[in-house]
Design a protein around this motif. Structure first.
Motif, PDB file in Angstrom:
ATOM      1  N   ASP A 162      41.210  37.728  32.322  1.00 19.92           N
ATOM      2  CA  ASP A 162      40.685  38.235  34.212  1.00 19.92           C
ATOM      3  C   ASP A 162      40.947  38.442  35.038  1.00 19.92           C
ATOM      4  N   ALA A 163      42.016  39.300  35.237  1.00 22.63           N
ATOM      5  CA  ALA A 163      43.391  39.731  36.496  1.00 22.63           C
ATOM      6  C   ALA A 163      42.354  39.072  37.733  1.00 22.63           C
ATOM      7  N   SER A 164      41.495  38.874  38.227  1.00 22.67           N
ATOM      8  CA  SER A 164      40.332  38.089  39.544  1.00 22.67           C
ATOM      9  C   SER A 164      41.023  36.620  39.715  1.00 22.67           C
ATOM     10  N   ILE A 165      40.433  35.853  37.961  1.00 22.95           N
ATOM     11  CA  ILE A 165      41.246  35.152  38.322  1.00 22.95           C
ATOM     12  C   ILE A 165      42.362  34.817  38.204  1.00 22.95           C
ATOM     13  N   VAL A 166      43.544  35.523  37.203  1.00 21.19           N
ATOM     14  CA  VAL A 166      45.422  34.965  37.607  1.00 21.19           C
ATOM     15  C   VAL A 166      45.207  35.693  39.196  1.00 21.19           C
ATOM     16  N   ARG A 167      44.891  36.316  39.723  1.00 22.70           N
ATOM     17  CA  ARG A 167      44.778  36.326  41.142  1.00 22.70           C
ATOM     18  C   ARG A 167      44.958  35.711  41.707  1.00 22.70           C
ATOM     19  N   ASP A 168      43.672  34.809  42.333  1.00 21.16           N
ATOM     20  CA  ASP A 168      43.318  33.707  42.760  1.00 21.16           C
ATOM     21  C   ASP A 168      44.289  32.502  42.520  1.00 21.16           C
ATOM     22  N   ARG A 169      44.753  32.251  41.017  1.00 26.19           N
ATOM     23  CA  ARG A 169      45.647  31.268  41.095  1.00 26.19           C
ATOM     24  C   ARG A 169      46.740  31.716  41.470  1.00 26.19           C
ATOM     25  N   ILE A 170      47.493  32.469  41.990  1.00 29.68           N
ATOM     26  CA  ILE A 170      48.624  32.907  42.100  1.00 29.68           C
ATOM     27  C   ILE A 170      48.395  32.882  43.809  1.00 29.68           C
ATOM     28  N   VAL A 171      46.845  33.329  44.088  1.00 32.89           N
ATOM     29  CA  VAL A 171      47.702  33.047  45.686  1.00 32.89           C
ATOM     30  C   VAL A 171      47.411  31.267  45.785  1.00 32.89           C
ATOM     31  N   HIS A 172      46.345  30.727  45.234  1.00 34.75           N
ATOM     32  CA  HIS A 172      46.456  29.306  45.930  1.00 34.75           C
ATOM     33  C   HIS A 172      47.922  28.991  46.178  1.00 34.75           C
ATOM     34  N   PHE A 225      48.216  50.759  47.070  1.00 37.56           N
ATOM     35  CA  PHE A 225      47.343  49.164  45.870  1.00 37.56           C
ATOM     36  C   PHE A 225      46.864  49.056  46.848  1.00 37.56           C
ATOM     37  N   LEU A 226      45.131  48.518  46.889  1.00 32.13           N
ATOM     38  CA  LEU A 226      44.307  48.508  47.385  1.00 32.13           C
ATOM     39  C   LEU A 226      43.447  47.046  46.063  1.00 32.13           C
ATOM     40  N   SER A 227      43.081  45.861  47.015  1.00 32.20           N
ATOM     41  CA  SER A 227      41.968  44.663  46.200  1.00 32.20           C
ATOM     42  C   SER A 227      40.891  45.219  46.057  1.00 32.20           C
ATOM     43  N   GLN A 228      39.903  46.190  47.035  1.00 35.65           N
ATOM     44  CA  GLN A 228      39.004  45.858  46.601  1.00 35.65           C
ATOM     45  C   GLN A 228      38.510  47.981  46.743  1.00 35.65           C
ATOM     46  N   VAL A 229      37.446  48.189  46.592  1.00 36.10           N
ATOM     47  CA  VAL A 229      37.118  49.435  46.536  1.00 36.10           C
ATOM     48  C   VAL A 229      36.964  49.571  48.346  1.00 36.10           C
ATOM     49  N   PRO A 230      37.121  50.420  49.053  1.00 37.75           N
ATOM     50  CA  PRO A 230      36.879  50.924  50.219  1.00 37.75           C
ATOM     51  C   PRO A 230      35.668  51.450  50.350  1.00 37.75           C
ATOM     52  N   THR A 231      34.812  51.162  51.823  1.00 36.62           N
ATOM     53  CA  THR A 231      33.529  51.232  51.218  1.00 36.62           C
ATOM     54  C   THR A 231      33.158  53.380  52.288  1.00 36.62           C
ATOM     55  N   LEU A 251      54.534  27.100  49.603  1.00 29.57           N
ATOM     56  CA  LEU A 251      54.489  27.673  49.718  1.00 29.57           C
ATOM     57  C   LEU A 251      53.984  27.735  51.725  1.00 29.57           C
ATOM     58  N   THR A 252      52.949  27.432  51.944  1.00 29.72           N
ATOM     59  CA  THR A 252      52.226  26.665  52.983  1.00 29.72           C
ATOM     60  C   THR A 252      52.336  28.426  53.925  1.00 29.72           C
ATOM     61  N   PHE A 253      51.819  29.571  52.847  1.00 26.12           N
ATOM     62  CA  PHE A 253      51.326  31.054  53.888  1.00 26.12           C
ATOM     63  C   PHE A 253      50.599  31.294  52.989  1.00 26.12           C
ATOM     64  N   ASP A 254      49.818  31.987  53.107  1.00 25.84           N
ATOM     65  CA  ASP A 254      49.223  33.037  53.281  1.00 25.84           C
ATOM     66  C   ASP A 254      50.128  34.129  52.569  1.00 25.84           C
ATOM     67  N   ILE A 255      49.787  34.816  51.533  1.00 19.21           N
ATOM     68  CA  ILE A 255      50.598  36.015  50.444  1.00 19.21           C
ATOM     69  C   ILE A 255      49.439  36.945  49.774  1.00 19.21           C
ATOM     70  N   PRO A 256      48.873  38.182  50.135  1.00 22.06           N
ATOM     71  CA  PRO A 256      47.326  38.851  49.502  1.00 22.06           C
ATOM     72  C   PRO A 256      48.327  39.395  48.228  1.00 22.06           C
ATOM     73  N   VAL A 257      48.595  39.056  46.988  1.00 21.40           N
ATOM     74  CA  VAL A 257      48.671  39.709  45.959  1.00 21.40           C
ATOM     75  C   VAL A 257      47.585  40.387  45.099  1.00 21.40           C
ATOM     76  N   ILE A 258      48.692  41.639  44.428  1.00 21.32           N
ATOM     77  CA  ILE A 258      47.466  42.474  43.904  1.00 21.32           C
ATOM     78  C   ILE A 258      47.793  42.568  42.689  1.00 21.32           C
TER      79      ILE A 258
END
Length: 183
Positions: free
Chosen positions: A53-63, A107-113, A69-76
């Motif tokens: 599941d790519a979303s689980i993998v992404r959440d794990r990487i972000v966390h 590359f977007l993290s989710q489909v825009p409205t 590294l002590t800073f947020d990094i968005p991951v797609i």
């Protein structure tokens, strides 16, 4: 086992969020990902994961990146097949190199409205073009990406979603490297 491509947003840009690629590979390996490789300094990582599941993998990487590294990094995250589909479905199959046209993909993290898409439509450019398809914004830049109004920040702000942009050559190179990794 699944093969993924992670694209980190905003690292190693203007002296901000500096991460050496060796360190990034080590971080991914510490998460028990295998066959980890990186491409250029902008945070492209190809790896195998037991989780499908790519979303689980992404959440794990972000966390884990925030912890280490002590800073947020968005991951797609995309699969090689998804990247191949992006290339195959481009509305800009060729460019006029003599006119300095260039292709980029956001590359977007989710489909825009629909409302967000209307905001982007209201900002149409007489110079550059874009086409949104699902989780992808295709860009045809006619001058210089650095001068285009369709920067990654602009697209994120208009669409209200996290995003990361790569040039056409990088997208194709990631597909090639993922193909070599998956052999």
């Amino acid at each position: 086992m699944a093969l993924f491509v992670a694209m980190l947003r905003g690292i190693n840009v203007s002296g901000q969020k500096i991460i050496k690629m060796d360190r990034l590979r080590q971080l991914f390996e510490s998460m028990a990902f295998t066959n980890v490789s990186t491409y250029i300094q902008s945070g492209n990582v190809i790896f195998d994961a037991e989780e499908l599941d790519a979303s689980i993998v992404r959440d794990r990487i972000v966390h884990e990146l925030k912890e280490q590294l002590t800073f947020d990094i968005p991951v797609i995250i995309r699969t090689p097949a998804e990247l191949q589909e992006v290339v195959q479905e481009t509305p800009y199959p060729s460019v006029n190199v003599d006119a300095n046209e260039q292709r980029y993909v956001t590359f977007l993290s989710q489909v825009p409205t629909e409302a967000a898409l209307a905001k982007l439509d209201a900002a149409k450019s007489e110079v550059d073009e874009y086409h949104v398809k699902g989780l992808t914004v295709y860009l045809l830049i006619r001058k210089n990406y650095g001068d285009s109004k369709f920067s990654n920040n602009f697209i994120e702000k208009k669409l209200g979603v996290a995003a990361t942009t790569r040039n056409w050559e990088t997208v194709n190179k990631l597909i090639q490297l993922a193909g070599e990794s998956g052999k």
